[in-house]
Write an enzyme that holds these catalytic residues in place. Structure first.
Site, PDB file in Angstrom:
ATOM      1  N   HIS A 172      54.873  47.608 -72.572  1.00 56.91           N
ATOM      2  CA  HIS A 172      54.223  47.531 -71.246  1.00 56.91           C
ATOM      3  C   HIS A 172      55.341  47.666 -70.211  1.00 56.91           C
ATOM      4  O   HIS A 172      55.820  46.686 -69.648  1.00 56.91           O
ATOM      5  CB  HIS A 172      53.467  46.209 -71.091  1.00 56.91           C
ATOM      6  CG  HIS A 172      52.965  46.001 -69.690  1.00 56.91           C
ATOM      7  ND1 HIS A 172      52.052  46.847 -69.092  1.00 56.91           N
ATOM      8  CD2 HIS A 172      53.264  45.071 -68.756  1.00 56.91           C
ATOM      9  CE1 HIS A 172      51.818  46.438 -67.862  1.00 56.91           C
ATOM     10  NE2 HIS A 172      52.543  45.367 -67.626  1.00 56.91           N
ATOM     11  N   GLY A 196      50.156  29.342 -66.369  1.00 55.19           N
ATOM     12  CA  GLY A 196      50.294  29.949 -65.034  1.00 55.19           C
ATOM     13  C   GLY A 196      48.987  29.798 -64.282  1.00 55.19           C
ATOM     14  O   GLY A 196      48.611  30.642 -63.464  1.00 55.19           O
ATOM     15  N   ALA A 197      48.303  28.679 -64.544  1.00 53.54           N
ATOM     16  CA  ALA A 197      46.912  28.513 -64.098  1.00 53.54           C
ATOM     17  C   ALA A 197      46.775  28.389 -62.586  1.00 53.54           C
ATOM     18  O   ALA A 197      45.682  28.573 -62.055  1.00 53.54           O
ATOM     19  CB  ALA A 197      46.303  27.294 -64.794  1.00 53.54           C
ATOM     20  N   GLN A 257      56.733  27.083 -75.497  1.00 55.13           N
ATOM     21  CA  GLN A 257      55.283  27.322 -75.608  1.00 55.13           C
ATOM     22  C   GLN A 257      54.897  27.755 -77.018  1.00 55.13           C
ATOM     23  O   GLN A 257      53.856  27.350 -77.535  1.00 55.13           O
ATOM     24  CB  GLN A 257      54.824  28.323 -74.544  1.00 55.13           C
ATOM     25  CG  GLN A 257      54.953  27.694 -73.148  1.00 55.13           C
ATOM     26  CD  GLN A 257      54.275  28.466 -72.035  1.00 55.13           C
ATOM     27  OE1 GLN A 257      53.703  29.533 -72.244  1.00 55.13           O
ATOM     28  NE2 GLN A 257      54.348  27.915 -70.829  1.00 55.13           N
ATOM     29  N   ARG A 314      60.332  45.512 -65.250  1.00 59.31           N
ATOM     30  CA  ARG A 314      59.808  44.262 -65.830  1.00 59.31           C
ATOM     31  C   ARG A 314      60.854  43.581 -66.706  1.00 59.31           C
ATOM     32  O   ARG A 314      60.904  42.366 -66.808  1.00 59.31           O
ATOM     33  CB  ARG A 314      58.533  44.537 -66.620  1.00 59.31           C
ATOM     34  CG  ARG A 314      57.409  45.057 -65.746  1.00 59.31           C
ATOM     35  CD  ARG A 314      56.187  45.365 -66.566  1.00 59.31           C
ATOM     36  NE  ARG A 314      55.151  46.029 -65.794  1.00 59.31           N
ATOM     37  CZ  ARG A 314      54.979  47.352 -65.748  1.00 59.31           C
ATOM     38  NH1 ARG A 314      55.789  48.160 -66.417  1.00 59.31           N
ATOM     39  NH2 ARG A 314      54.005  47.870 -65.032  1.00 59.31           N
ATOM     40  N   ARG A 356      57.593  40.462 -61.135  1.00 57.82           N
ATOM     41  CA  ARG A 356      58.689  41.220 -60.515  1.00 57.82           C
ATOM     42  C   ARG A 356      58.339  41.546 -59.066  1.00 57.82           C
ATOM     43  O   ARG A 356      57.160  41.557 -58.682  1.00 57.82           O
ATOM     44  CB  ARG A 356      58.981  42.493 -61.298  1.00 57.82           C
ATOM     45  CG  ARG A 356      57.883  43.518 -61.272  1.00 57.82           C
ATOM     46  CD  ARG A 356      58.319  44.827 -61.906  1.00 57.82           C
ATOM     47  NE  ARG A 356      57.159  45.682 -62.186  1.00 57.82           N
ATOM     48  CZ  ARG A 356      57.219  46.983 -62.346  1.00 57.82           C
ATOM     49  NH1 ARG A 356      58.379  47.617 -62.302  1.00 57.82           N
ATOM     50  NH2 ARG A 356      56.128  47.696 -62.618  1.00 57.82           N
ATOM     51  N   ASN A 401      55.342  38.868 -67.990  1.00 61.93           N
ATOM     52  CA  ASN A 401      56.300  39.958 -68.270  1.00 61.93           C
ATOM     53  C   ASN A 401      57.714  39.478 -68.584  1.00 61.93           C
ATOM     54  O   ASN A 401      58.115  38.437 -68.077  1.00 61.93           O
ATOM     55  CB  ASN A 401      56.343  40.891 -67.072  1.00 61.93           C
ATOM     56  CG  ASN A 401      55.215  41.901 -67.112  1.00 61.93           C
ATOM     57  OD1 ASN A 401      54.885  42.416 -68.170  1.00 61.93           O
ATOM     58  ND2 ASN A 401      54.628  42.171 -65.958  1.00 61.93           N
ATOM     59  N   ASP A 426      47.289  48.992 -69.092  1.00 58.95           N
ATOM     60  CA  ASP A 426      47.740  50.390 -69.138  1.00 58.95           C
ATOM     61  C   ASP A 426      46.649  51.275 -69.755  1.00 58.95           C
ATOM     62  O   ASP A 426      46.391  52.385 -69.292  1.00 58.95           O
ATOM     63  CB  ASP A 426      49.028  50.491 -69.974  1.00 58.95           C
ATOM     64  CG  ASP A 426      50.037  49.442 -69.542  1.00 58.95           C
ATOM     65  OD1 ASP A 426      50.545  49.547 -68.419  1.00 58.95           O
ATOM     66  OD2 ASP A 426      50.292  48.493 -70.309  1.00 58.95           O
ATOM     67  N   GLY A 470      48.477  30.365 -60.596  1.00 59.64           N
ATOM     68  CA  GLY A 470      48.970  31.638 -60.082  1.00 59.64           C
ATOM     69  C   GLY A 470      47.859  32.616 -59.734  1.00 59.64           C
ATOM     70  O   GLY A 470      46.671  32.314 -59.879  1.00 59.64           O
TER      71      GLY A 470
HETATM   72  P1  NAD Z   1      52.197  34.102 -59.976  1.00 63.62           P
HETATM   73  O1  NAD Z   1      53.598  33.886 -59.507  1.00 63.62           O
HETATM   74  O2  NAD Z   1      51.095  34.232 -58.981  1.00 63.62           O
HETATM   75  O3  NAD Z   1      51.792  32.932 -60.963  1.00 63.62           O
HETATM   76  C1  NAD Z   1      52.618  32.525 -62.010  1.00 63.62           C
HETATM   77  C2  NAD Z   1      52.294  31.087 -62.291  1.00 63.62           C
HETATM   78  O4  NAD Z   1      53.001  30.731 -63.474  1.00 63.62           O
HETATM   79  C3  NAD Z   1      52.741  30.127 -61.171  1.00 63.62           C
HETATM   80  O5  NAD Z   1      51.689  29.257 -60.832  1.00 63.62           O
HETATM   81  C4  NAD Z   1      53.913  29.385 -61.816  1.00 63.62           C
HETATM   82  O6  NAD Z   1      54.043  28.045 -61.334  1.00 63.62           O
HETATM   83  C5  NAD Z   1      53.493  29.425 -63.284  1.00 63.62           C
HETATM   84  N1  NAD Z   1      54.552  29.149 -64.248  1.00 63.62           N
HETATM   85  C6  NAD Z   1      55.868  29.445 -64.166  1.00 63.62           C
HETATM   86  N2  NAD Z   1      56.524  28.957 -65.236  1.00 63.62           N
HETATM   87  C7  NAD Z   1      55.600  28.368 -66.017  1.00 63.62           C
HETATM   88  C8  NAD Z   1      55.656  27.680 -67.243  1.00 63.62           C
HETATM   89  N3  NAD Z   1      56.800  27.492 -67.890  1.00 63.62           N
HETATM   90  N4  NAD Z   1      54.515  27.197 -67.769  1.00 63.62           N
HETATM   91  C9  NAD Z   1      53.348  27.357 -67.128  1.00 63.62           C
HETATM   92  N5  NAD Z   1      53.220  27.980 -65.950  1.00 63.62           N
HETATM   93  C10 NAD Z   1      54.334  28.487 -65.403  1.00 63.62           C
HETATM   94  O7  NAD Z   1      52.241  35.362 -60.944  1.00 63.62           O
HETATM   95  P2  NAD Z   1      51.032  36.283 -61.447  1.00 63.62           P
HETATM   96  O8  NAD Z   1      50.845  37.375 -60.466  1.00 63.62           O
HETATM   97  O9  NAD Z   1      49.888  35.442 -61.838  1.00 63.62           O
HETATM   98  O10 NAD Z   1      51.723  36.971 -62.732  1.00 63.62           O
HETATM   99  C11 NAD Z   1      52.060  36.226 -63.871  1.00 63.62           C
HETATM  100  C12 NAD Z   1      52.831  37.101 -64.856  1.00 63.62           C
HETATM  101  O11 NAD Z   1      51.989  38.130 -65.361  1.00 63.62           O
HETATM  102  C13 NAD Z   1      54.047  37.810 -64.260  1.00 63.62           C
HETATM  103  O12 NAD Z   1      55.120  37.761 -65.183  1.00 63.62           O
HETATM  104  C14 NAD Z   1      53.560  39.224 -64.080  1.00 63.62           C
HETATM  105  O13 NAD Z   1      54.616  40.152 -64.049  1.00 63.62           O
HETATM  106  C15 NAD Z   1      52.712  39.369 -65.315  1.00 63.62           C
HETATM  107  N6  NAD Z   1      51.754  40.483 -65.346  1.00 63.62           N
HETATM  108  C16 NAD Z   1      51.579  41.132 -66.530  1.00 63.62           C
HETATM  109  C17 NAD Z   1      50.670  42.169 -66.633  1.00 63.62           C
HETATM  110  C18 NAD Z   1      50.459  42.913 -67.933  1.00 63.62           C
HETATM  111  O14 NAD Z   1      49.774  43.934 -67.903  1.00 63.62           O
HETATM  112  N7  NAD Z   1      51.005  42.504 -69.055  1.00 63.62           N
HETATM  113  C19 NAD Z   1      49.930  42.540 -65.502  1.00 63.62           C
HETATM  114  C20 NAD Z   1      50.127  41.854 -64.310  1.00 63.62           C
HETATM  115  C21 NAD Z   1      51.060  40.829 -64.238  1.00 63.62           C
HETATM  116  C1  LMR Z   2      51.407  45.613 -63.925  1.00 62.12           C
HETATM  117  O1  LMR Z   2      51.519  46.512 -64.763  1.00 62.12           O
HETATM  118  O2  LMR Z   2      50.682  45.738 -62.929  1.00 62.12           O
HETATM  119  C2  LMR Z   2      52.140  44.314 -64.139  1.00 62.12           C
HETATM  120  O3  LMR Z   2      52.916  44.341 -65.292  1.00 62.12           O
HETATM  121  C3  LMR Z   2      52.914  43.886 -62.954  1.00 62.12           C
HETATM  122  C4  LMR Z   2      54.173  44.708 -62.779  1.00 62.12           C
HETATM  123  O4  LMR Z   2      55.248  44.108 -62.687  1.00 62.12           O
HETATM  124  O5  LMR Z   2      54.060  45.937 -62.721  1.00 62.12           O
END
Ligand code: NAD
Ligand code: LMR
Length: 325
Positions: free
Chosen positions: A187, A11-12, A112, A98, A92, A131, A159, A14
């Site tokens: 999460h 997701g580099a 992956q 989520r 989301r 997520n 969290d 993103g």
């Molecule tokens: P974003 O949409 O800005 O970026 C996501 C990137 O992933 C995009 O560039 C997209 O092209 C890429 N992508 C999609 N499918 C892919 C694949 N198969 N292989 C490689 N890359 C792929 O999203 P973001 O804001 O960077 O968030 C990314 C994820 O992290 C989301 O699912 C978000 O909900 C999650 N997140 C988790 C937490 C946590 O605490 N665990 C916190 C924040 C966000």
């Molecule tokens: C967060 O906790 O901020 C992320 O998991 C993004 C979300 O969907 O809440």
């Protein structure tokens, strides 16, 4: 200077990666004496955007960056990788939970996981951020047959950090004065932020705050913080998520010096959580390994919440059972 290590980030292109890559490149994750080779993965449609990020990495002239690979091929991105941060997945939007992302995102983690098993270092440390992170980590671990499931972890550190910040503000101390805070479970909004064992500048947290605040303010605020950020920003958390990912990997790799941190890890029966899910536990890390903090008393209030979040994880697991090898 040490020999460079390989760090893969998916997701580099993103928004989280836009913060994360630069923190890793500047040494925040693995230390100021650890050069890194960045292996950046995104989908073909995002490669043009990723090119821009790579230009910016170049323009920082980071002394610790020994090489950058940008690719849409997981086999290339995970080749020899020592640390893999799996961020790439759809975020989301407002009004979603989520777990609503399970179908859209779960399938990403099978190829992956397989690519990691085929190409990564045998000691690779994997952190799933995308997520629903816990269940995606389960899917990736299950697909990565030749690796130990314990190498796959999910991020509940955001969290954990949110819980520290809420308690620090309430008690008027710095976050640094707080230890032994726990995020149990998923999460998600069922997570259980637990301050039963927490100390604030050495004093029991429970002697400083009342039960009413814990139940009506602290727990729901931490559980709902992601949604509150989406509402305010129109986008999900990014810089704080990147910072938590740096904290998670740094502590796993370099150790916690006895401090407790929360990590989503494969359940092993500890605290009555049967194997089969990736569950947030309190851990300490040393010599590149994590260990669950054992022997904590669990009262009825905690038990009910730990079981509720476990039940949600098992529902998520049932929904993607077909993706498990
Ligand atoms: P974003 O949409 O800005 O970026 C996501 C990137 O992933 C995009 O560039 C997209 O092209 C890429 N992508 C999609 N499918 C892919 C694949 N198969 N292989 C490689 N890359 C792929 O999203 P973001 O804001 O960077 O968030 C990314 C994820 O992290 C989301 O699912 C978000 O909900 C999650 N997140 C988790 C937490 C946590 O605490 N665990 C916190 C924040 C966000
Ligand atoms: C967060 O906790 O901020 C992320 O998991 C993004 C979300 O969907 O809440």
């Amino acid at each position: 200077m040490k020999k460079p290590v390989k760090v893969a980030i998916t997701g580099a292109a993103g928004q989280i990666a836009y913060s994360l890559i630069f923190r890793i490149a500047s040494g925040s994750m693995l230390g100021p004496d650890q050069p890194v080779i960045l292996q950046l993965l995104d989908i073909p449609d995002s490669l043009e955007k990723l090119k821009g990020t790579v230009m910016e990495i170049d323009d920082c002239a980071f002394p610790l960056v020994s090489g950058v690979v940008a690719t849409a091929d997981p086999m290339e991105a995970f080749d020899g990788t020592d640390y893999a941060l799996l961020v790439g997945a759809r975020p989301r939007g407002p009004g979603m939970e989520r777990k609503d992302l399970l179908t859209a995102n779960g399938a990403i983690f099978v190829p992956q996981g397989k690519a990691l098993a085929a190409k990564a270092s045998r000691d690779v440390k994997v952190l799933v951020v995308g997520n629903p992170a816990n269940t995606n980590a389960l899917i990736a671990a299950s697909a990565a047959k030749s690796l130990d499931p314990k190498q796959f972890t999910a991020m509940v550190r955001l969290d954990h950090n949110r819980a520290i910040s809420q308690l620090a503000t309430k008690t008027g101390v710095s976050g640094n004065d707080i230890d032994k805070i726990i995020i149990w479970g998923n999460h998600s909004s069922t997570q259980y932020p637990d301050i039963t064992s927490t100390t604030v500048a050495g004093k029991p947290a429970k002697s400083l705050v009342d039960q009413q605040w814990i139940e009506s303010d602290f727990i729901p605020t931490v559980q709902q913080r992601g949604a509150a950020i989406i509402k305010a920003r129109g986008l999900s958390s990014a810089a704080s998520a990147a910072s938590a990912a740096v904290d998670h990997m740094r502590d796993w790799a370099l150790g916690t010096n006895g401090k407790w941190v929360s990590m989503g890890i494969p359940s092993d029966g500890s605290y009555g959580i049967k194997p089969g899910v990736v569950y947030g536990y309190p851990v300490t890390c040393k010599d590149g390994k994590y260990e669950i903090v054992q022997g904590l008393p669990i009262d009825a209030f905690s038990r009910a919440r730990m079981d509720a979040t476990d039940a949600e994880l098992r529902e998520e697991r049932a929904a993607i059972e077909d993706l498990l090898a």
